[in-house]
Design an enzyme around this catalytic site. Structure first.
Site, PDB file in Angstrom:
ATOM      1  N   CYS A  79      -0.021  57.153  43.736  1.00 48.53           N
ATOM      2  CA  CYS A  79      -1.128  58.052  44.056  1.00 48.53           C
ATOM      3  C   CYS A  79      -2.703  57.544  44.110  1.00 48.53           C
ATOM      4  O   CYS A  79      -2.831  56.649  44.638  1.00 48.53           O
ATOM      5  CB  CYS A  79      -0.650  59.350  43.174  1.00 48.53           C
ATOM      6  SG  CYS A  79      -1.375  60.833  44.340  1.00 48.53           S
ATOM      7  N   HIS A 167       5.109  60.752  44.239  1.00 48.52           N
ATOM      8  CA  HIS A 167       5.101  60.737  42.528  1.00 48.52           C
ATOM      9  C   HIS A 167       6.748  60.610  42.429  1.00 48.52           C
ATOM     10  O   HIS A 167       7.355  61.248  42.351  1.00 48.52           O
ATOM     11  CB  HIS A 167       4.849  62.083  41.989  1.00 48.52           C
ATOM     12  CG  HIS A 167       3.271  62.032  41.875  1.00 48.52           C
ATOM     13  ND1 HIS A 167       2.425  61.786  41.023  1.00 48.52           N
ATOM     14  CD2 HIS A 167       2.372  62.644  42.947  1.00 48.52           C
ATOM     15  CE1 HIS A 167       1.153  61.716  41.186  1.00 48.52           C
ATOM     16  NE2 HIS A 167       1.211  62.510  42.427  1.00 48.52           N
ATOM     17  N   GLU A 169       7.942  59.932  39.499  1.00 50.39           N
ATOM     18  CA  GLU A 169       8.278  60.310  38.140  1.00 50.39           C
ATOM     19  C   GLU A 169       8.969  61.841  38.105  1.00 50.39           C
ATOM     20  O   GLU A 169       9.328  62.210  37.180  1.00 50.39           O
ATOM     21  CB  GLU A 169       7.123  60.199  37.106  1.00 50.39           C
ATOM     22  CG  GLU A 169       5.923  60.985  37.526  1.00 50.39           C
ATOM     23  CD  GLU A 169       4.936  60.376  38.528  1.00 50.39           C
ATOM     24  OE1 GLU A 169       5.422  59.601  39.515  1.00 50.39           O
ATOM     25  OE2 GLU A 169       3.635  60.901  38.707  1.00 50.39           O
TER      26      GLU A 169
END
Ligand code: XMP
Length: 510
Positions: A79, A167, A169
């Protein structure tokens, strides 16, 4: 301790999640603020740049010098990281015109890319950004797009530098873990050797070497962290670990005796100190929650210090501090300076103890602490316990505290918690307890009118206590529990169930 992956934090709310996903792959990693890049990078094999609430074009935006890292070891920029790499190298980062929050689907336009191995076309990814990369930096190759984001992933030619706008994660990025594994294992060649067993072996060896024949004192709380820290130290130094378990009179019913016995069964050198009367004395007449916390904290320190002085020549104080307590977080509101999160375990030590500190769990997340405990075959009941606040029942008795109120609440809490266990609900709930309200209400028992206390029951689901929602417990269970409490606990004639989420409410009532 081994060091494999460096996570540079630019202040994203998801930075800790990156670390957790990496650890789930059995890979060790550390988070460092972007403006405190470690000077010795020799043991890091890969770097991940986090996202950020800043815009790369903003005045106070993080612009660290990455020249020692980029191109010198594999890098994955997420990002903001991806935008940062583009911004100064001939790319163009601008505010996005379309909505780029939430789910999107990835079309992997470059196949045979190691980063996307095993990731299918249209894989769901999670976006959270207001800037977008309009033009890629020099020498880069676009790897993937989504319907709204042309440059969703790219890599720099001739380097092992990868950048992604989404993202990986967050759980909603369904193949996020696969992508991280591809980057760390296939591309960077990091070993997946960070297991609880390995952690125990390394830590015990480290503790042995560090402490030698010196003595360590540790305060046990009955909770998971201090217990696991004690077990590691016990393995390393045996009887030279002196554990102190203080009864502040505000624990659950029979908790002091049960937990003390359990500690003894585990072979710990533990002393139980019943200071209930001292705590109740100090708390008499105090209603303010913060005052209660302060008094309890100070009294604990006094009791603990008295006990620690009885141990001859102790040199270390052990603490169950865990990683989220010590991660230096990048301050978002106060500019780019790094601040340390304040926490009751950090820096709250009395000066007069002057002991060296040992914190065997300070690089672990909570779930890892549990796994390490399981590895050492610690009792399940201890590892699976709900969190319980340090000030205990004091902050669940609204208003002033008396021995009688503690007794009533202990009985109510016991019925509730035992019921959750009997109904197999205990493990489905993150935290539960009862609150004694400072109100009396009218009731009727037999032919008698009563005017007695009201108790509230609270059960929440959560992952970290930061946000929480009330648990939809079965009506039959609530009905049975309410009946048992009113019939069994003298002084209570009404039970209510708290159905507030956090935020806006908190988990505790004080
Ligand atoms: P709140 O009430 O802030 O609670 O939503 C979040 C979590 O923190 C625990 N808690 C405390 N723990 N000392 C502690 O050790 C305290 O003073 C304290 N206050 C709240 C609470 O039980 C929940 O798990």
């Amino acid at each position: 301790m081994q060091k494999n992956v460096l996570i540079l934090d630019f202040g994203s709310q998801y930075t800790q999640l990156i670390a957790r996903r990496v650890r789930e792959l059995n890979i060790y990693c550390e988070i460092h603020p972007y403006n405190k890049i470690p000077t010795d990078l020799s043991t890091f094999k890969a770097t991940i740049l986090s996202g950020s609430p800043f815009s790369v074009r903003g005045e106070n935006a993080p612009h660290p010098d990455l020249s020692q890292i980029k191109g010198k070891m594999p890098m994955l920029a997420v990002c903001y990281g991806a935008q940062y790499l583009a911004h100064f190298k001939g790319g163009k980062v601008e505010p996005s015109e379309t909505r780029e929050y939430g789910r999107a689907n990835l079309s992997v336009i470059k196949d045979k890319e190691a980063l996307f191995e095993g990731i299918t076309e249209n894989s769901q990814v999670w976006m959270s950004h207001s800037d977008t990369i309009k033009e890629l930096p020099e020498n880069s190759i676009r790897l993937a797009s989504t319907a709204d984001v042309l440059n969703a992933a790219y890599r720099i030619d001739g380097e092992e530098t990868f950048a992604i706008q989404f993202h990986p994660e967050v759980y909603h990025s369904t193949d996020g873990k696969q992508l991280l594994e591809n980057f760390l294992v296939k591309i960077a060649g990091v070993e997946q050797s960070w297991t609880p067993g390995k952690f125990v072996d390394l830590t015990v060896a480290d503790l042995k070497a560090k402490i030698g024949n010196e003595k360590v004192v540790l305060g046990l709380s009955g909770g998971v962290d201090s217990s696991v820290a004690a077990m590691l130290l016990h393995k390393a130094i045996g009887e030279n670990l002196y554990c102190i378990f203080v009864n502040n009179g505000l624990l659950r019913k029979n908790e002091f005796e049960t937990v003390l016995d359990r500690y003894k069964d585990m072979g710990l050198n533990v002393k139980g100190v019943d200071a209930s009367a001292r705590f109740l004395d100090v708390l008499a007449g105090i209603s303010d929650p913060e005052q209660k916390r302060k008094k309890i904290g100070n009294t604990f320190i006094e009791v603990f210090d008295d006990e620690a002085h009885l141990i001859k020549e102790v040199t270390y104080l052990a603490q169950g501090t865990i990683y989220p307590d010590v991660i230096e977080s990048v301050s978002v509101n106060g500019g780019p300076s790094a601040t340390i999160k304040s926490h009751h375990n950090v820096g709250g030590l009395p000066d007069f103890m002057k002991l060296k500190i040992v914190e065997p769990l300070k690089m672990l997340f909570k779930d890892e602490v549990r796994r390490v405990g399981a590895e050492m075959e610690m009792p399940k009941e201890l590892l699976g316990r709900h969190p319980f606040p340090g000030p205990g029942l004091a902050i669940r008795i609204l208003g002033d505290i008396t021995a009688e109120k503690v007794r009533i609440l202990q009985e109510v809490d016991h019925v509730f918690i035992q019921g959750l266990k009997d109904w197999n609900l205990y493990d489905k709930v993150w935290q539960a307890g009862a609150i004694l309200l400072p109100v009396q209400s009218v009731g009727v028992m037999g032919d008698e009118r009563t005017y007695e206390q009201v108790v509230a029951l609270r059960a929440v689901e959560s992952t970290d206590g930061m946000t929480a929602d009330w648990v939809n417990l079965p009506y039959e269970f609530l009905q049975k529990t309410s009946n048992t409490i009113i019939n069994r606990v003298k002084g209570v004639n009404r039970v209510v169930y708290d159905i507030s989420s956090k935020p806006p409410a908190t988990i505790e009532w004080e």
